[in-house]
Design an enzyme around this catalytic site. Sequence first.
Site, short mmCIF file in Angstrom:
data_model
loop_
_atom_site.label_atom_id
_atom_site.label_comp_id
_atom_site.label_asym_id
_atom_site.label_seq_id
_atom_site.Cartn_x
_atom_site.Cartn_y
_atom_site.Cartn_z
N ASN A 11 0.88 -1.17 0.00
CA ASN A 11 0.00 0.00 0.00
C ASN A 11 0.92 1.22 0.00
OD1 ASN A 11 -1.87 1.98 0.48
ND2 ASN A 11 -2.67 1.10 2.37
N ARG A 93 -2.71 -2.15 -3.29
CA ARG A 93 -3.90 -1.31 -3.10
C ARG A 93 -3.75 -0.15 -4.07
NH1 ARG A 93 -5.90 1.95 2.26
NH2 ARG A 93 -7.80 2.72 1.31
N HIS A 180 -12.53 3.42 -0.41
CA HIS A 180 -12.55 2.51 0.76
C HIS A 180 -13.25 1.19 0.43
CE1 HIS A 180 -12.08 6.12 3.69
NE2 HIS A 180 -10.92 5.51 3.53
N LEU A 208 -14.42 4.86 9.78
CA LEU A 208 -13.94 6.11 10.37
C LEU A 208 -12.47 5.96 10.72
CD1 LEU A 208 -16.96 6.80 12.81
CD2 LEU A 208 -16.72 7.45 10.40
N ARG A 240 -8.89 16.24 5.89
CA ARG A 240 -9.70 16.62 4.71
C ARG A 240 -11.05 17.16 5.14
NH1 ARG A 240 -9.31 10.88 2.07
NH2 ARG A 240 -7.26 10.43 2.94
N ASP A 282 -5.25 13.82 14.88
CA ASP A 282 -5.30 12.52 15.56
C ASP A 282 -6.46 12.51 16.55
OD1 ASP A 282 -4.86 10.35 17.25
OD2 ASP A 282 -2.69 10.44 16.93
N GLY A 329 -13.48 4.18 14.26
CA GLY A 329 -14.67 3.35 14.45
C GLY A 329 -14.42 2.18 15.39
N GLU A 382 -8.15 -4.68 5.17
CA GLU A 382 -8.03 -4.48 3.72
C GLU A 382 -6.93 -5.35 3.12
OE1 GLU A 382 -7.90 -0.56 5.19
OE2 GLU A 382 -8.98 0.24 3.48
P1 ADP Z 1 -5.98 5.45 7.93
O1 ADP Z 1 -7.10 6.13 7.21
O2 ADP Z 1 -4.69 6.21 7.89
O3 ADP Z 1 -5.85 3.96 7.63
P2 ADP Z 1 -6.76 4.50 10.56
O4 ADP Z 1 -7.91 3.66 10.15
O5 ADP Z 1 -5.52 3.83 11.03
O6 ADP Z 1 -6.40 5.56 9.46
O7 ADP Z 1 -7.30 5.48 11.71
C1 ADP Z 1 -6.48 6.45 12.28
C2 ADP Z 1 -7.31 7.22 13.30
O8 ADP Z 1 -7.78 6.33 14.32
C3 ADP Z 1 -6.56 8.34 13.99
O9 ADP Z 1 -7.35 9.50 14.07
C4 ADP Z 1 -6.34 7.78 15.38
O10 ADP Z 1 -6.28 8.78 16.35
C5 ADP Z 1 -7.61 6.97 15.57
N1 ADP Z 1 -7.42 6.03 16.68
C6 ADP Z 1 -6.66 4.92 16.70
N2 ADP Z 1 -6.67 4.38 17.95
C7 ADP Z 1 -7.46 5.17 18.71
C8 ADP Z 1 -7.89 5.17 20.09
N3 ADP Z 1 -7.50 4.20 20.91
N4 ADP Z 1 -8.71 6.15 20.51
C9 ADP Z 1 -9.11 7.12 19.68
N5 ADP Z 1 -8.75 7.21 18.38
C10 ADP Z 1 -7.93 6.24 17.91
#
Ligand code: ADP
Length: 398
Positions: A11, A93, A180, A208, A240, A282, A329, A382
Amino acid sequence: MHDKSAVLVMNAGSSSLKFALFAGTDNVSIGRGSITGIGTQAKFAASGTGFDGKAFPEITNANCKSPSEGAKILLDWLDKVLPEVKLLGVGHRVVHGGDLAKPAIVRPYILAYLRTLSPLAPLHQPFNVDIIEYIQQERPSVLQVACFDTSFHTTIPAIHTRFALPRIWHEKGVRRYGFHGLSYEFIARRLKDIAPKAYEGKTVVAHLGNGSSLCALENGKSFYTTMGFSVLDGLIMGTRCGTLDPGVLLYFMREAKLDEASIERMLYHDSGLRGISGISNDMAVLLNSDSPNAREALDMFCLRAVREIGSALSMMGGMDALVFTAGIGENAAPIRAQILNALAWLGVSYDMELNANLPHGVETLISRPESKVDVWVIPTNEELVISTHTRDSLTASH
Ligand code: ADP
């Protein structure tokens, strides 16, 4: 490992290359890793049963100037540390597959077609295609399969793919595609096994993460999704903006005199949770912050998700199940709670204790038995979808 065959999943982004290795006909993940900071401070990391204890490759800004060079380093490293593994092929991907409804073994005409799609996803597609081309040149014997984020959405009825613009633009490819898709495909497959009624019914999946979207599934097929022509549309994301009044863009150009590059940077990298909070993209950081701007970013994120869930369910004429997946999520319990609380009017009720203390990485039904809508948290995968498609495509071609 009895069967020594393996599939490598890649990826590629603009400055990173994530990878995972899947072994045997049962397609078990034996390791994953990443090369990050390409162009700034390149760094290699890997873990898993196949990689543990193996010395990492030497990686510097000089020998790894692009994700493509990272791919070569990775392939050489795998040859060295796992000589017993027979690499069946590499699955990629790829963000945009245009009209391709299925993964494709990369032949020259496929590569040429994927290049023509670069203007539709200029920040992702060129990196996806460059790496495939580079491997083709450097390692012509390695078979490659491209798996697309758009393919799963080729079932979307035409009415959801059209913008209310002059028809000619649709014919020129200015239409909604959706992304996605590899994640939604995984969730649909899992629903088929663990929640067949939801699979056969109407389900909204909320992916999410740093990038976020929703997909309305009917009978396991994509019916509507919030991302459209580009990955900017729909939900508020890490950096975004999501859906935006197009008049704002005209204002930026005409009055604020922002050039295309500045607008692009703002919409893709400086907006969303980062832009609203002024603190971070984040979610974990924002949830721990007591800044009112961080709170507002979270409230807007949840409200947009609720708005889009409402629009998806009213177009489907109902919702049997709601699924949360991806980084936020799966892990951000307060965000799930806020979204679910706003849906109480629909008859959604969930187990607050369970939601707040979810076992990590486990598929869990968090709704109460009396809830009008089943609510699931299902970790997405994925890479597994890509490795399965890659193995299937390459096996079928022999
Ligand atoms: P990507 O789209 O880069 O694949 P991810 O699916 O890995 O992203 O999601 C990243 C997001 O998930 C970030 O905003 C991160 O803060 C959030 N996240 C991951 N673990 C936690 C957690 N324990 N509590 C809150 N948010 C989290």
